[in-house]
Write a protein that holds these residues in place. Structure first.
Motif, PDB file in Angstrom:
ATOM      1  N   LYS A 237       6.153  12.392   2.398  1.00  0.00           N
ATOM      2  CA  LYS A 237       5.807  12.102   1.004  1.00  0.00           C
ATOM      3  C   LYS A 237       4.858  10.905   0.927  1.00  0.00           C
ATOM      4  O   LYS A 237       3.865  10.927   0.183  1.00  0.00           O
ATOM      5  N   PHE A 238       5.141   9.859   1.710  1.00  0.00           N
ATOM      6  CA  PHE A 238       4.301   8.660   1.739  1.00  0.00           C
ATOM      7  C   PHE A 238       2.874   9.030   2.161  1.00  0.00           C
ATOM      8  O   PHE A 238       1.896   8.610   1.535  1.00  0.00           O
ATOM      9  N   ARG A 239       2.780   9.818   3.210  1.00  0.00           N
ATOM     10  CA  ARG A 239       1.467  10.222   3.720  1.00  0.00           C
ATOM     11  C   ARG A 239       0.723  11.104   2.720  1.00  0.00           C
ATOM     12  O   ARG A 239      -0.489  10.933   2.499  1.00  0.00           O
ATOM     13  N   ASP A 240       1.436  12.024   2.079  1.00  0.00           N
ATOM     14  CA  ASP A 240       0.793  12.925   1.118  1.00  0.00           C
ATOM     15  C   ASP A 240       0.250  12.174  -0.090  1.00  0.00           C
ATOM     16  O   ASP A 240      -0.835  12.485  -0.588  1.00  0.00           O
ATOM     17  N   VAL A 241       1.018  11.194  -0.581  1.00  0.00           N
ATOM     18  CA  VAL A 241       0.563  10.411  -1.736  1.00  0.00           C
ATOM     19  C   VAL A 241      -0.762   9.719  -1.419  1.00  0.00           C
ATOM     20  O   VAL A 241      -1.700   9.731  -2.217  1.00  0.00           O
ATOM     21  N   ILE A 242      -0.850   9.131  -0.233  1.00  0.00           N
ATOM     22  CA  ILE A 242      -2.063   8.399   0.152  1.00  0.00           C
ATOM     23  C   ILE A 242      -3.227   9.350   0.389  1.00  0.00           C
ATOM     24  O   ILE A 242      -4.351   9.115  -0.075  1.00  0.00           O
ATOM     25  N   GLU A 243      -2.973  10.452   1.069  1.00  0.00           N
ATOM     26  CA  GLU A 243      -4.056  11.378   1.418  1.00  0.00           C
ATOM     27  C   GLU A 243      -4.650  12.065   0.195  1.00  0.00           C
ATOM     28  O   GLU A 243      -5.847  12.345   0.150  1.00  0.00           O
ATOM     29  N   THR A 244      -3.806  12.336  -0.805  1.00  0.00           N
ATOM     30  CA  THR A 244      -4.297  13.054  -1.992  1.00  0.00           C
ATOM     31  C   THR A 244      -4.804  12.122  -3.086  1.00  0.00           C
ATOM     32  O   THR A 244      -5.368  12.592  -4.076  1.00  0.00           O
ATOM     33  N   LEU A 245      -4.617  10.818  -2.920  1.00  0.00           N
ATOM     34  CA  LEU A 245      -4.961   9.883  -3.987  1.00  0.00           C
ATOM     35  C   LEU A 245      -6.443   9.912  -4.376  1.00  0.00           C
ATOM     36  O   LEU A 245      -6.756   9.927  -5.582  1.00  0.00           O
ATOM     37  N   PRO A 246      -7.402   9.918  -3.433  1.00  0.00           N
ATOM     38  CA  PRO A 246      -8.811   9.966  -3.849  1.00  0.00           C
ATOM     39  C   PRO A 246      -9.127  11.179  -4.723  1.00  0.00           C
ATOM     40  O   PRO A 246      -9.810  11.067  -5.747  1.00  0.00           O
ATOM     41  N   GLN A 247      -8.613  12.352  -4.322  1.00  0.00           N
ATOM     42  CA  GLN A 247      -8.876  13.572  -5.093  1.00  0.00           C
ATOM     43  C   GLN A 247      -8.192  13.522  -6.452  1.00  0.00           C
ATOM     44  O   GLN A 247      -8.773  13.922  -7.465  1.00  0.00           O
ATOM     45  N   ARG A 248      -6.961  12.995  -6.500  1.00  0.00           N
ATOM     46  CA  ARG A 248      -6.247  12.928  -7.777  1.00  0.00           C
ATOM     47  C   ARG A 248      -6.927  11.968  -8.742  1.00  0.00           C
ATOM     48  O   ARG A 248      -6.990  12.230  -9.946  1.00  0.00           O
ATOM     49  N   LEU A 249      -7.425  10.861  -8.237  1.00  0.00           N
ATOM     50  CA  LEU A 249      -8.175   9.937  -9.086  1.00  0.00           C
ATOM     51  C   LEU A 249      -9.422  10.615  -9.635  1.00  0.00           C
ATOM     52  O   LEU A 249      -9.746  10.477 -10.829  1.00  0.00           O
TER      53      LEU A 249
END
Length: 581
Positions: A237-249
């Motif tokens: 979950k920690f890794r997914d939050v960080i990896e998807t953050l640029p796209q979600r922003l």
């Protein structure tokens, strides 16, 4: 996109099916026959203006001259060209500079000052807002920008997620300024959103550390294995939050609403549980404010014939999805909106007038309260743990739970009655009672409880707590209240040995009125659940529901409750006013 075969087919059926020659088509669009044939053979591609001229000459829509089999992969520029429009024409219609529009096509960046541009662009290109968003997600330079975002974002997260670091990003941080420049958004907005995400990641880190401790030091191999698997899940979950953050922003900034528009949409989302349409006038909002909300986020209809020129509104399915997806980030960006929504939600939730509540209190000799959820949160954060323990205990007694078993401990106990012997159910009841008493000795009164109970006692009302929890747990809770609230003045009717008599059965309420020596019509029940309400209705006792939000109010309305107030604080203030009067 443009397809020569489609052009030839359209020319063959032009003019009512008679068809026209290539030379005639060339004459109509001011071109040469050779150019038309080149378009049809695919050796030359017409520009957007020429596509529009060809479509007008043939009596078709520009899009009909394109091969749309791959339109799911089209960029925004592809969509625009297929509609026969130039970038200059679109930018003029949208009231954007040509430079800003070119950036929109190339980078997928929506101008910060035109946050409603997607709605206008969808109408101009005759597609849905979702299609526009899809086109922007395929912008040619999007991948490059997201790669550029990762370096400052990674540095920022690495710094603020170090052990024992509690600070949050500030708008003057170098990385925040770099990210704001890449997303073309104010640094304060980036700082607030990333502060929220860092808090979220810190929570994941804490859970992961706890699970690792369980994995290393669990009492049993099973507990260690469970801790290990949970720690791995938190790590993913920690890794997914960080990896998807640029796209979600990036996705958020395409659709981000200004504060005044989000305020209206957030309120409509909060009031959604009440159902139906809301007259715009009830919010005392200027009509223009409603017009500023993108059309795909709200459903609109003309109000009734008695309200000429007025409109009713409700949040659309897309609007609800927008709110559920981005609400936390909006709350971070616009903290004042939360207070606005809460105050208006209270006003629109349909609570009873204070004068009506005052009359009910004045006409009652006794007030009967429910317990858990009204006077305190008995198990608080441990509710699931208690349910799991009760489940394990039931399994140790070889009692199997049905698939639709309630998850709350009392409901679980009640559901086991048909399957267990009297002895087994008594053992489970005693097991649960132990945890109830233990929890009651730690539970704090909810806001307004102490003041209300004290004022009612001073005013000579007879009081009782009626609950499906153990009476010993309620007594333990009452003993911890201030001395001005003597527990001897409050009768307690707890869980019956016959679990079939728990709420919504009115048995406990009837026991309470008998214990207080008061007629049902001179009693008032105050509760927060549908079962409380149904039990009061069956007993013939007036019920007032405590509903802190629109969703809670909807649940009580569905149970037939017509009288609700927002909190016990309101009731305490009225009782105090009556006592002083």
């Amino acid at each position: 996109m443009f397809n020569g075969l489609r052009l030839r087919q359209a020319r063959a059926v032009a003019d009512g099916g008679q068809g026209i020659s290539a030379a005639e088509l060339a004459r109509r669009i001011g071109a040469t026959k050779a150019q038309v044939i080149a378009y049809e053979n695919g050796s030359s591609k017409p520009d957007p203006r020429r596509i529009r001229a060809l479509a007008d000459a043939l009596g078709v829509e520009p899009l009909q001259l394109s091969d749309t089999s791959d339109k799911a992969e089209w960029s925004l520029a592809d969509r625009r060209r297929a509609q026969g429009m130039t970038a200059a024409e679109v930018s003029s219609e949208l009231k954007l500079s040509l430079r800003a529009y070119r950036r929109l096509e190339a980078e997928g960046l929506v101008p910060a000052r035109r946050l409603g541009v997607l709605d206008d662009l969808a109408a101009l290109l005759r597609i849905s807002v979702g299609d526009v968003e899809g086109c922007l997600a395929r912008a040619p330079m999007l991948a490059q920008r997201l790669d550029e975002v990762r370096e400052p974002l990674t540095c920022l997260l690495h710094f603020y997620l170090r052990p024992r670091i509690l600070e949050k990003p500030q708008q003057d941080d170098d990385e925040i300024i770099a990210l704001a420049d890449l997303y073309r958004r104010p640094p304060l907005v980036l700082a607030r959103i990333l502060s929220y995400e860092i808090d979220r990641l810190r929570t994941v880190q804490r859970r992961q550390a706890n699970y690792r401790t369980a994995a290393d030091f669990g009492a049993t191999v099973e507990a260690q294995d469970k801790g290990h698997r949970a720690a791995l899940a938190e790590s993913r979950k920690f890794r997914d939050v960080i990896e998807t953050l640029p796209q979600r922003l990036d996705e958020f900034f395409r659709v981000m609403l200004p504060q005044d528009v989000w305020r209206l949409l957030a309120l409509m989302y909060a009031l959604r549980p009440l159902g139906g349409w809301l007259p715009g006038g009830r919010l005392q909002t200027q009509p223009q404010s409603w017009n500023d909300v993108p059309s795909y986020l709200l459903d609109r209809r003309a109000a009734g014939k008695d309200a000429v020129g007025e409109m009713d509104y409700r949040i659309s399915e897309q609007g609800s999805k927008h709110c559920s997806t981005y609400r936390q980030w909006y709350d971070a960006c616009y903290p004042a909106v939360q207070l606005f929504v809460q105050s208006h939600e209270r006003a629109l939730a349909g609570h009873m007038r204070e004068s009506e509540l005052s009359d009910l209190l004045y006409g009652a000799d006794a007030v009967l309260f429910s317990f858990d959820g009204l006077l305190c949160r008995l198990f608080g954060q441990n509710l699931q743990d208690i349910s799991d323990r009760l489940l394990q205990r039931a399994q140790s007694l070889r009692l199997a739970l049905a698939p639709q078993t309630p998850t709350d401990p009392v409901g679980m106990l009640r559901s086991l009655v048909p399957q267990g012997s009297a002895s087994q159910i008594r053992r489970l009841d005693g097991f649960l009672t132990h945890f109830e008493i233990e929890a009651a000795q730690r539970a704090d009164p909810l806001p307004g409880v102490e003041e209300l109970l004290k004022t009612l006692i001073d005013g000579a009302w007879r009081l009782a707590v009626v609950t499906d929890h153990s009476s010993m747990a309620v007594e333990a809770f009452l003993e911890r209240l201030p001395q001005q609230i003597p527990s001897s003045r409050i009768a307690v009717v707890g869980r019956s040995a016959d679990l079939e008599l728990t709420k919504p059965n009115p048995h406990a309420l009837r026991r309470a009125t008998t214990k207080l020596n008061v007629a049902n019509e001179r009693a008032l029940v105050v509760g927060e659940s549908a079962d409380d309400a149904k039990a009061a209705q069956s007993a013939g006792i007036t019920f007032v529901g405590i509903a802190q939000n629109a969703e809670h109010a909807r649940v009580l309305r569905k149970a037939g409750v017509t009288r609700t107030v927002e909190s016990l604080d309101i009731m305490a203030a009225l009782v105090r006013e009556q006592a002083s009067g």
